[in-house]
Motif scaffolding. Structure first.
Motif, PDB file in Angstrom:
ATOM      1  N   PRO A 192       0.932  -1.185   0.017  1.00 12.75           N
ATOM      2  CA  PRO A 192       0.196   0.073  -0.118  1.00 12.75           C
ATOM      3  C   PRO A 192       0.796   1.147   0.084  1.00 12.75           C
ATOM      4  CG  PRO A 192      -0.793  -1.509   1.594  1.00 12.75           C
ATOM      5  CD  PRO A 192       0.542  -2.187   1.037  1.00 12.75           C
ATOM      6  N   SER A 193       0.557   2.045  -0.846  1.00 14.29           N
ATOM      7  CA  SER A 193       1.536   3.298  -1.061  1.00 14.29           C
ATOM      8  C   SER A 193       0.578   4.406  -1.048  1.00 14.29           C
ATOM      9  CB  SER A 193       2.387   3.372  -2.121  1.00 14.29           C
ATOM     10  OG  SER A 193       1.416   3.165  -3.630  1.00 14.29           O
ATOM     11  N   THR A 244     -11.838   1.324   3.579  1.00 17.00           N
ATOM     12  CA  THR A 244     -12.078  -0.259   3.796  1.00 17.00           C
ATOM     13  C   THR A 244     -11.056  -1.106   3.136  1.00 17.00           C
ATOM     14  OG1 THR A 244     -13.884  -0.281   2.101  1.00 17.00           O
ATOM     15  CG2 THR A 244     -14.515   0.007   4.479  1.00 17.00           C
ATOM     16  N   ARG A 245      -9.616  -0.912   3.498  1.00 22.88           N
ATOM     17  CA  ARG A 245      -8.726  -1.523   2.621  1.00 22.88           C
ATOM     18  C   ARG A 245      -7.371  -1.713   3.639  1.00 22.88           C
ATOM     19  NH1 ARG A 245      -5.625   0.472  -1.847  1.00 22.88           N
ATOM     20  NH2 ARG A 245      -4.065  -0.480  -0.293  1.00 22.88           N
ATOM     21  N   PHE A 246      -6.559  -2.319   3.111  1.00 22.49           N
ATOM     22  CA  PHE A 246      -5.212  -2.667   3.683  1.00 22.49           C
ATOM     23  C   PHE A 246      -4.249  -1.275   3.612  1.00 22.49           C
ATOM     24  CE2 PHE A 246      -4.982  -6.944   3.352  1.00 22.49           C
ATOM     25  CZ  PHE A 246      -4.228  -7.482   4.309  1.00 22.49           C
ATOM     26  N   TYR A 247      -3.713  -0.840   4.869  1.00 23.62           N
ATOM     27  CA  TYR A 247      -3.008   0.215   5.101  1.00 23.62           C
ATOM     28  C   TYR A 247      -1.514   0.050   5.609  1.00 23.62           C
ATOM     29  CZ  TYR A 247      -6.420   3.963   4.327  1.00 23.62           C
ATOM     30  OH  TYR A 247      -7.372   4.757   3.863  1.00 23.62           O
ATOM     31  N   ARG A 248      -0.572   0.494   5.016  1.00 20.43           N
ATOM     32  CA  ARG A 248       0.830   0.345   5.689  1.00 20.43           C
ATOM     33  C   ARG A 248       1.074   1.362   6.664  1.00 20.43           C
ATOM     34  NH1 ARG A 248       6.089   0.491   2.104  1.00 20.43           N
ATOM     35  NH2 ARG A 248       7.724  -0.460   3.267  1.00 20.43           N
ATOM     36  N   LEU A 300       1.230  -4.006   8.582  1.00 21.59           N
ATOM     37  CA  LEU A 300       0.121  -3.721   7.633  1.00 21.59           C
ATOM     38  C   LEU A 300      -1.264  -3.863   8.518  1.00 21.59           C
ATOM     39  CD1 LEU A 300       1.039  -5.924   4.469  1.00 21.59           C
ATOM     40  CD2 LEU A 300       1.164  -3.307   4.735  1.00 21.59           C
ATOM     41  N   VAL A 301      -2.371  -3.065   8.300  1.00 24.13           N
ATOM     42  CA  VAL A 301      -3.593  -3.142   8.802  1.00 24.13           C
ATOM     43  C   VAL A 301      -4.603  -3.158   8.015  1.00 24.13           C
ATOM     44  CG1 VAL A 301      -4.899  -1.866  10.395  1.00 24.13           C
ATOM     45  CG2 VAL A 301      -2.588  -2.190  10.835  1.00 24.13           C
ATOM     46  N   ASN A 302      -5.545  -3.878   7.987  1.00 25.68           N
ATOM     47  CA  ASN A 302      -6.840  -4.208   7.258  1.00 25.68           C
ATOM     48  C   ASN A 302      -7.847  -3.470   7.818  1.00 25.68           C
ATOM     49  OD1 ASN A 302      -8.143  -4.847   4.987  1.00 25.68           O
ATOM     50  ND2 ASN A 302      -7.907  -7.005   5.145  1.00 25.68           N
ATOM     51  N   PHE A 303      -8.803  -2.675   7.050  1.00 21.34           N
ATOM     52  CA  PHE A 303      -9.679  -2.049   7.496  1.00 21.34           C
ATOM     53  C   PHE A 303     -10.942  -2.660   6.650  1.00 21.34           C
ATOM     54  CE2 PHE A 303      -6.592   1.256   8.828  1.00 21.34           C
ATOM     55  CZ  PHE A 303      -6.887   1.134  10.087  1.00 21.34           C
ATOM     56  N   ALA A 304     -10.619  -3.760   5.653  1.00 19.33           N
ATOM     57  CA  ALA A 304     -11.858  -3.974   4.936  1.00 19.33           C
ATOM     58  C   ALA A 304     -12.877  -4.729   5.881  1.00 19.33           C
ATOM     59  CB  ALA A 304     -11.320  -5.048   4.048  1.00 19.33           C
ATOM     60  N   GLY A 305     -14.051  -4.341   5.436  1.00 20.37           N
ATOM     61  CA  GLY A 305     -15.259  -5.171   6.063  1.00 20.37           C
ATOM     62  C   GLY A 305     -15.731  -4.681   7.220  1.00 20.37           C
TER      63      GLY A 305
END
Ligand code: C2O
Ligand code: CU
Ligand code: CU
Length: 499
Positions: A192-193, A244-248, A300-305
């Motif tokens: 993720p960028s 709602t996705r991955f962040y770095r 990495l942290v995922n906020f999806a869902g």
């Protein structure tokens, strides 16, 4: 405000750690009883949370040709413009350098402070005369030109002043910044960028209308100087909107002394993909992870869902083995507000890099450094005044003395022995990266961020930690020290000469 009255005002109990009267007085007349020493060292500084209503922002980005000016300036903190130190006008911190592997940088430090300063490039493998050794200073009003070629893999390094006995104050009052190295290996992972890659500099400060106060008492030198206000990128109690996705998250603990045990308030996984020296071999999912002063984490942290409107906090959880001043309180650091639905095409790679273990059979020398500072075990002189100083192997920093001679292009094992100690020490070597090979006592194992390459390793109370260090060919004099900046300024720093 004195610590004791501050604690009273915060409504917190002092517990049994501190006895009445002057702890320093007790020490001076008591001989080397550990109980008295404990009494001197040990009050936590409670964190007071804000309301997470100020938007997070990021330092400006800078390239390989740049002038930074160490200066007294002001920054808006807790709603007021207060005096701070910065590398640019009107804010704490300095630009984030973004550099490609192989690039040569040319950075001029203009020192507009009223005292000497310099810049140490923490995590860069560069010639000794460019490293920001405490001997290499820019006087008040003077300059220092840093020129070097970045010949190392991608990773998150940082920079900060290193003038002996002034480092703690200058960093605490605002001088620090990021140094991000990119390379092709990392780029090929498509992590993720842009707006999904968030550099986060976590620091604790003491903020008054007169500025960021730095005036450690003897007990605060023993525990390290901690603040009650947590800042991220120089902003108190911030929030940021996320999709709602991955962040770095690229995290630096830029605090003088405070250790954080990071976790997410929704108990989601934090996927550790990198540390001080760049990517790990494989991602590793954890629920909480310690980060000590000087250390970096790539997460990495995922906020999806997650439902739009949900608020998730980055926390520091309680932890043990941190001595009597650390890990006693859970607090919030910043808020993520899930605010935007997006499709995410990122998928977590199973392999990130391939780092070979340095074989112990290649080691030419093993050295042990006693960092317990447990005076009753070492017979430090206690009879002439205040001897409560932090040392390595019983000695204090002296830039005229070489403590360790190392041959270029050899591998050594260095052991940091805190088994008789009762406070944490994040130990840092300049000029190299090492691999952590073993931890005995205390936590008795390595944590997820301790694979790969490190330049700082946390040695908690009761622990003995071994690292294997490949020394390369940048000959010269380098320091190694505890990255609790009060311990460092107090003298818990030695020198190695690479020749
Ligand atoms: Cu970041 Cu000598 O330190
Ligand atoms: Cu360093
Ligand atoms: Cu220390």
């Amino acid at each position: 405000m004195k610590r004791r009255s501050f604690l009273k005002m915060s409504g917190l109990s002092l517990g049994s750690a501190i006895t009445s009267g002057s702890a320093i007085g007790l020490i001076a007349t008591s001989g080397c009883k550990k109980d008295f020493r404990m009494g001197l060292m040990t009050v936590p500084v409670p964190v007071s949370e804000g309301n997470f209503s100020k938007p997070l922002s990021y330092p400006i980005q800078a390239g390989s040709n740049f002038t930074i000016t160490a200066q007294s300036t002001t920054a808006n903190l807790k709603g007021a413009n207060i005096p701070v130190l910065g590398y640019q006008p009107k804010s704490l911190l300095g630009p984030s350098f973004k550099i490609n592997k192989g690039e040569t940088v040319n950075i001029l430090l203009q020192n507009n402070l009223s005292e000497h300063t310099n810049i140490h490039w923490h995590g860069l493998k560069i010639p000794a005369l460019m490293d920001g050794h405490p001997d290499q200073l820019a006087n008040a009003g003077g300059t220092f030109r840093y020129q070097f070629t970045v010949n190392q893999r991608a990773g998150l390094s940082w920079y900060h002043p290193h003038p002996h006995e002034h480092t703690g104050k200058q960093v605490f009052q605002g001088l620090a910044g990021l140094f991000i190295i990119n390379d092709a290996e990392e780029a090929s992972l498509n992590l993720p960028s842009d707006q999904y890659e968030l550099p986060l500099i976590i620091q604790d400060k003491r903020i008054t209308e007169n500025g960021i106060t730095y005036n450690p008492t003897m007990e605060e030198i023993m525990a390290g100087y901690m603040g009650d206000s947590i800042l991220v990128n120089g902003i108190y109690s911030p929030f940021t909107n996320v999709s709602t996705r991955f962040y770095r998250l690229r995290i630096l603990n830029g605090s003088n002394a405070r250790i954080y045990n990071l976790a997410l308030s929704n108990y989601a996984d934090m996927v550790i993909i990198g540390n001080d020296g760049g990517l790990l071999n494989k991602p590793s999912a954890v629920k909480e992870i310690l980060i000590a002063p000087g250390e970096r984490l790539d997460v990495l942290v995922n906020f999806a869902g997650i439902t739009i409107g949900t608020e998730i906090f980055l926390l520091s959880k309680e932890f043990s083995n941190g001595g009597s001043a650390q890990g006693k309180q859970e607090f919030k650091i910043m808020k993520f507000k899930v605010s935007n639905n997006v499709m995410d095409t990122f998928s977590l790679p199973t392999n990130l890099s391939s780092i070979a273990s340095v074989p112990t059979s290649s080691v030419v020398k093993t050295r042990t450094f006693e960092i317990s500072n447990a005076m009753e075990h070492h017979g430090y002189p206690m009879n002439n005044g205040m001897q409560m100083r932090h040392r390595i192997n019983g000695i204090l920093f002296d830039s005229n003395r070489i403590d360790v001679g190392v041959s270029a292009n050899t591998n050594e094992i260095w052991v940091f022995d805190n088994s008789a100690g009762d406070e944490p020490h994040p130990m840092h070597l300049h000029g190299v990266f090492f691999q952590v090979i073993q931890r005995n006592g205390g936590r008795a194992s390595l944590i997820a961020s301790e694979t790969g390459w490190k330049d700082t390793v946390l040695v908690m109370e009761g622990e003995r930690v071994s690292v294997i260090v490949p020394f390369e060919n940048n000959k010269g004099k380098y320091v190694f020290h505890c990255h609790n900046l009060e311990h460092e300024d107090d003298g818990m720093m030695l020198q190695y000469q690479l020749s």
